[in-house]
Motif scaffolding. Structure first.
Motif, mmCIF file in Angstrom:
data_model
loop_
_atom_site.group_PDB
_atom_site.id
_atom_site.type_symbol
_atom_site.label_atom_id
_atom_site.label_comp_id
_atom_site.label_asym_id
_atom_site.label_seq_id
_atom_site.Cartn_x
_atom_site.Cartn_y
_atom_site.Cartn_z
ATOM 1 N N LEU A 151 0.850 -1.193 0.000
ATOM 2 C CA LEU A 151 0.000 0.000 0.000
ATOM 3 C C LEU A 151 0.880 1.235 0.000
ATOM 4 O O LEU A 151 1.848 1.314 0.760
ATOM 5 N N GLY A 152 0.559 2.222 -0.863
ATOM 6 C CA GLY A 152 1.400 3.401 -1.012
ATOM 7 C C GLY A 152 1.681 4.127 0.284
ATOM 8 O O GLY A 152 2.812 4.564 0.538
ATOM 9 N N TYR A 153 0.671 4.258 1.139
ATOM 10 C CA TYR A 153 0.862 4.958 2.404
ATOM 11 C C TYR A 153 1.883 4.236 3.277
ATOM 12 O O TYR A 153 2.723 4.867 3.926
ATOM 13 N N LEU A 154 1.844 2.899 3.280
ATOM 14 C CA LEU A 154 2.816 2.138 4.049
ATOM 15 C C LEU A 154 4.215 2.290 3.465
ATOM 16 O O LEU A 154 5.204 2.303 4.205
ATOM 17 N N SER A 155 4.320 2.422 2.143
ATOM 18 C CA SER A 155 5.631 2.643 1.518
ATOM 19 C C SER A 155 6.255 3.938 2.003
ATOM 20 O O SER A 155 7.470 4.005 2.248
ATOM 21 N N LEU A 156 5.439 4.974 2.125
ATOM 22 C CA LEU A 156 5.953 6.250 2.618
ATOM 23 C C LEU A 156 6.436 6.136 4.063
ATOM 24 O O LEU A 156 7.489 6.677 4.420
ATOM 25 N N LEU A 157 5.679 5.436 4.899
ATOM 26 C CA LEU A 157 6.091 5.253 6.291
ATOM 27 C C LEU A 157 7.403 4.481 6.372
ATOM 28 O O LEU A 157 8.276 4.801 7.186
ATOM 29 N N GLN A 158 7.557 3.467 5.537
ATOM 30 C CA GLN A 158 8.803 2.702 5.530
ATOM 31 C C GLN A 158 9.970 3.555 5.051
ATOM 32 O O GLN A 158 11.080 3.481 5.596
ATOM 33 N N ALA A 159 9.729 4.370 4.025
ATOM 34 C CA ALA A 159 10.786 5.252 3.520
ATOM 35 C C ALA A 159 11.241 6.236 4.585
ATOM 36 O O ALA A 159 12.445 6.520 4.720
ATOM 37 N N ASP A 160 10.309 6.768 5.352
ATOM 38 C CA ASP A 160 10.670 7.694 6.425
ATOM 39 C C ASP A 160 11.547 7.003 7.470
ATOM 40 O O ASP A 160 12.511 7.588 7.983
ATOM 41 N N ALA A 161 11.200 5.755 7.793
ATOM 42 C CA ALA A 161 11.998 5.007 8.764
ATOM 43 C C ALA A 161 13.406 4.741 8.233
ATOM 44 O O ALA A 161 14.394 4.856 8.967
ATOM 45 N N VAL A 162 13.511 4.402 6.958
ATOM 46 C CA VAL A 162 14.822 4.161 6.348
ATOM 47 C C VAL A 162 15.662 5.435 6.351
ATOM 48 O O VAL A 162 16.844 5.425 6.739
ATOM 49 N N ALA A 163 15.064 6.539 5.918
ATOM 50 C CA ALA A 163 15.798 7.801 5.863
ATOM 51 C C ALA A 163 16.296 8.213 7.242
ATOM 52 O O ALA A 163 17.454 8.655 7.392
ATOM 53 N N ASP A 164 15.454 8.069 8.251
ATOM 54 C CA ASP A 164 15.861 8.464 9.597
ATOM 55 C C ASP A 164 16.960 7.560 10.137
ATOM 56 O O ASP A 164 17.879 8.023 10.833
ATOM 57 N N ASP A 165 16.885 6.264 9.832
ATOM 58 C CA ASP A 165 17.922 5.351 10.320
ATOM 59 C C ASP A 165 19.260 5.670 9.677
ATOM 60 O O ASP A 165 20.301 5.706 10.352
ATOM 61 N N ILE A 166 19.249 5.925 8.376
ATOM 62 C CA ILE A 166 20.494 6.275 7.688
ATOM 63 C C ILE A 166 21.031 7.615 8.185
ATOM 64 O O ILE A 166 22.229 7.757 8.469
ATOM 65 N N ALA A 167 20.143 8.603 8.311
ATOM 66 C CA ALA A 167 20.583 9.924 8.773
ATOM 67 C C ALA A 167 21.194 9.848 10.162
ATOM 68 O O ALA A 167 22.225 10.484 10.439
ATOM 69 N N ALA A 168 20.587 9.073 11.052
ATOM 70 C CA ALA A 168 21.101 8.947 12.415
ATOM 71 C C ALA A 168 22.463 8.254 12.433
ATOM 72 O O ALA A 168 23.309 8.562 13.280
ATOM 73 N N ARG A 169 22.677 7.345 11.499
ATOM 74 C CA ARG A 169 23.977 6.665 11.445
ATOM 75 C C ARG A 169 25.048 7.577 10.859
ATOM 76 O O ARG A 169 26.217 7.490 11.254
ATOM 77 N N ILE A 170 24.679 8.449 9.955
ATOM 78 C CA ILE A 170 25.646 9.392 9.376
ATOM 79 C C ILE A 170 25.935 10.532 10.340
ATOM 80 O O ILE A 170 27.089 10.916 10.562
ATOM 81 N N ASP A 171 24.894 11.099 10.915
ATOM 82 C CA ASP A 171 25.031 12.237 11.822
ATOM 83 C C ASP A 171 23.973 12.120 12.912
ATOM 84 O O ASP A 171 22.832 12.535 12.726
ATOM 85 N N PRO A 172 24.320 11.524 14.056
ATOM 86 C CA PRO A 172 23.334 11.316 15.120
ATOM 87 C C PRO A 172 22.616 12.590 15.550
ATOM 88 O O PRO A 172 21.454 12.532 15.975
#
Length: 420
Positions: A300-321
């Motif tokens: 479902l498209g809405y769930l894809s957006l939620l997953q993308a947000d989680a991925v982006a935040d996890d990567i961002a936190a690993r690059i710059d906490p």
């Protein structure tokens, strides 16, 4: 780091674009972003259901290059041949290699109609803009035949293995409204058949009685637990020995991963196995699979957006906490508006990580109103605008206002639902 970390996303769709746009918002110029795309345009699929009934197409195709350029994202045209995790390298089918520090595989799911004998040959499959245009031409011929006095039968079908049947439900209801407005509804028989035990069962039991009542009140013959085994010219056969004839067959198909990533952990349909909250691919350190390429069973498209947000935040936190105070984790809440052209059904369902509804009962709501029809049209115009501008769907003052309005509307125009 002496050099900027590099994030490469594969797939110019909801999940891939949302991930990159969010990373740019989170990290600014502290990260290098690249997108691998096998096409020049991104289709906004949720809006294509209006196309068979004369809906505008202008905003449904979003050029990939212009929003990427606005956000300083390098676009590499091509397709993936294979992925290496050590060294961290992506190999394209034309032989080019791309190094990455973090890799986002957002290549989505694909329909596999060949898994149902005869489906590809005899059904109008639901999905792409091209398919919806062709369906529109067929439905106009059906209406014209009805105007000329020839009774018609349109059959809507959901086969086993499909991960998101929502558009087929929408098209059945939208066609009923369209035919009624054309004053030929009494000359067209509409039938809906699904393998599901309950209508829209991915979003819980609460929708089953609502949709069942709408089928009945609109004169749509409906069957759950109808498992298709074969499609013949003008006839569909089911596992219980029954068969339905048709003049027009509208169907979705079984799903599988659009790209087979050799060497990465995946299920029997090729969907990448991931950590539930971060969508990081199992047994990897820096590969993620948000959206339909991953193993969450509801596509479902809405769930894809939620997953993308989680991925982006996890990567961002690993690059710059310091860039993310509290990284978002994937909290699967299914949000869907089922369009009928004159009104719509709104459903909000918290889901477990299995894709089954959370049976705690907390937060599940269902509502029916013409206002939801207007709301879906408004959101359908708003979301492509965000992507065209190179902005994430979730983020910024305007989106905060939209989310606040949606929460208020959902409380005012829907009711809590208990799981039976």
């Amino acid at each position: 780091m002496d050099t900027k970390p590099r994030v490469v996303a594969v797939g110019a769709g909801l999940a891939g674009m949302e991930t990159l746009f969010t990373l740019r918002r989170r990290l600014g110029d502290r990260v290098e972003l690249a997108l691998v795309a096998d096409r020049d345009d991104f289709e906004f699929r949720p809006g294509t259901v209006y196309v068979p009934f004369g809906g505008a197409e202008d905003d449904l195709q979003i050029p990939v290059a212009s929003p990427a350029q606005r956000q300083g994202i390098t676009v590499e045209h091509g397709a993936v041949a294979w992925v290496e995790t050590e060294p961290k390298r992506l190999v394209l089918t034309d032989g080019r290699t791309l190094d990455y520090d973090f890799l986002v595989l957002a290549t989505g799911a694909a329909m596999r109609p060949e898994r149902v004998p005869g489906l590809a040959e005899h059904a109008h499959l639901v999905g792409s803009l091209h398919q919806m245009r062709e369906l529109g031409r067929t439905l106009r011929r059906l209406r014209d035949a009805a105007v000329d006095g020839s009774p018609q039968h349109a059959l809507f079908l959901v086969p086993p293995g499909n991960c998101w049947p929502g558009p087929v439900y929408e098209l059945a209801f939208m066609l009923e409204t369209w035919l009624r407005r054309s004053r030929v509804r009494d000359r067209v028989c509409l039938t809906f058949a699904t393998f599901e035990d309950r209508y829209m069962e991915a979003l819980g039991a609460g929708l089953h009685p609502v949709i069942g009542e709408k089928f009945a009140s609109r004169g749509i013959i409906s069957h759950a637990r109808s498992v298709v085994t074969e499609v013949e010219p003008h006839r569909v056969r089911f596992a219980d020995g029954t068969a339905h004839t048709f003049d027009v067959l509208v169907s979705t198909a079984p799903h599988a991963a659009a790209v087979d990533y050799e060497g990465l952990p995946k299920d029997r349909n090729g969907f990448l196995l991931t950590d539930a909250e971060t969508r990081r691919v199992r047994r990897t350190d820096a590969v993620y699979a948000p959206g339909d390429a991953g193993d969450f069973p509801v596509k479902l498209g809405y769930l894809s957006l939620l997953q993308a947000d989680a991925v982006a935040d996890d990567i961002a936190a690993r690059i710059d906490p310091a860039s993310v105070a509290e990284p978002r984790r994937f909290d699967p809440v299914g949000l869907f508006v089922l369009e009928m052209l004159d009104e719509a059904v709104f459903a909000r369902t918290p889901l477990a990580m299995t894709g089954e509804p959370d049976r705690s009962g907390e937060g599940r709501r269902v509502g029916v109103s013409p206002i939801w029809h207007l709301g879906k049209k408004t959101l359908g115009a708003y979301l492509p605008q965000r992507f065209r501008a190179g902005h994430p769907v979730h983020g910024g003052l305007r989106q905060d206002a939209v989310s606040l309005g949606l929460r208020g509307l959902s409380k005012a125009m829907s009711e809590p639902v208990e799981e039976s």
